[in-house]
Motif scaffolding. Structure first.
Motif, short mmCIF file in Angstrom:
data_model
loop_
_atom_site.label_atom_id
_atom_site.label_comp_id
_atom_site.label_asym_id
_atom_site.label_seq_id
_atom_site.Cartn_x
_atom_site.Cartn_y
_atom_site.Cartn_z
N ASP A 23 -109.56 -72.62 67.75
CA ASP A 23 -108.75 -72.26 66.58
C ASP A 23 -109.13 -73.12 65.38
N ALA A 24 -109.25 -74.42 65.62
CA ALA A 24 -109.55 -75.35 64.53
C ALA A 24 -110.93 -75.10 63.94
N GLU A 28 -111.32 -73.71 60.15
CA GLU A 28 -112.03 -74.52 59.17
C GLU A 28 -113.20 -73.74 58.57
N PHE A 58 -103.81 -71.89 62.79
CA PHE A 58 -104.51 -72.88 61.97
C PHE A 58 -103.72 -73.10 60.69
N THR A 60 -103.61 -76.08 57.02
CA THR A 60 -104.15 -77.27 56.34
C THR A 60 -103.04 -78.15 55.79
#
Length: 270
Positions: A23-24, A28, A58, A60
């Motif tokens: 996922d990360a 990203e 995800f 930020t």
């Protein structure tokens, strides 16, 4: 903002030869792709399936922002989110929040008590339909101090949408098992409530409070930010009839304000 081709190609290069990503990793990659094309402050990605609690894939946000945008959102406010309802309708493409929101959304109790905490000027979502009735929504957000997305940047996002959708379906495939696991942890009572296809969305929320299906449909639309006129059009009844039902609901529930109505609504899902 001009397109940063070097940054864009670098983001694409990170996907070469990768059959799968975490996922990360993919989140990203998406963030870097979008940053090369448009300006934004936050990214958040949720997966939706029917009436179930969305899965956060995800984001930020820092720790404090995560509480508002993710933790609190998943606790109940998502049920009134225009993005959630658009995902349930299985609509696809790139869409602005203000285009999806009901006519009284920005003066609704939901907006005043929850959404205003986000401090956003605008939110744009990529709506991608996947298998097993799952819709993945990748949101780009701009704070009030940044201002809304210019029309030129929105046009760029619409052009890149087919590519984003293809990548999302590839790298975020197989989410059904994660929804199944989530249902298992929330207990059989919650599972029956969310999966009972014989009930409408409003009945599933309000049946424990003994509202009729018509009353439940109306108060849910009220909380989403629809005016009495808008509700009447959606349900094919007169504005006067809508107002009568609203008064009856308030009397039945022993409340006198939309603030109390929202509190009852969200408490039901906790």
């Amino acid at each position: 903002m001009s397109t940063d081709l070097e940054a864009l190609f670098s983001a694409f290069d990170g996907t070469v030869g990768k059959v799968s990503m975490s996922d990360a990793e993919f989140g990203e990659t998406f963030r870097r792709m979008m940053a090369a094309l448009v300006r934004f402050d936050y990214v958040v990605v949720f997966a939706y399936r029917g009436k179930e609690r969305p899965i956060d894939l995800f984001s930020t946000f820092d720790a404090e922002e995560h509480v508002v945008f993710v933790t609190l959102y998943q606790a109940g406010p998502y049920l009134l989110d225009p993005f959630y309802h658009t995902a349930r309708e299985r609509r696809q493409g790139v869409m602005r929040m203000r285009e999806l929101a009901p006519d009284r959304f920005f003066s609704s109790e939901y907006y005043r008590t929850y959404y205003v905490q986000t401090g956003l000027a605008e939110e744009i979502g990529f709506f991608v339909n996947a298998e097993d009735d799952i819709t993945i929504v990748l949101s780009l957000m701009r704070r009030e101090e940044t201002g809304p997305f210019p029309s030129g940047e929105f046009a760029i996002l619409r052009k890149v949408e087919p590519l984003v959708a293809s990548m999302v379906r590839h790298y975020w495939a197989g989410l059904a098992s994660r929804f199944d696991a989530q249902l298992a942890t929330h207990g059989k009572r919650r599972q029956r409530r969310e999966q009972d296809g014989s009930l409408g969305a409003s009945d599933a929320v309000w049946r424990d409070l003994n509202l009729t299906s018509r009353e439940a449909a109306i108060v849910e639309l009220v909380l989403q930010g629809h005016s009495s006129e808008s509700i009447g059009l959606k349900l094919s009844i007169s504005t006067g009839t809508v107002k009568v039902h609203r008064r009856n609901v308030y009397r039945k529930l022993g409340i006198s304000s939309q603030t109390q109505l929202l509190s009852l609504y969200l408490k039901h899902f906790q």
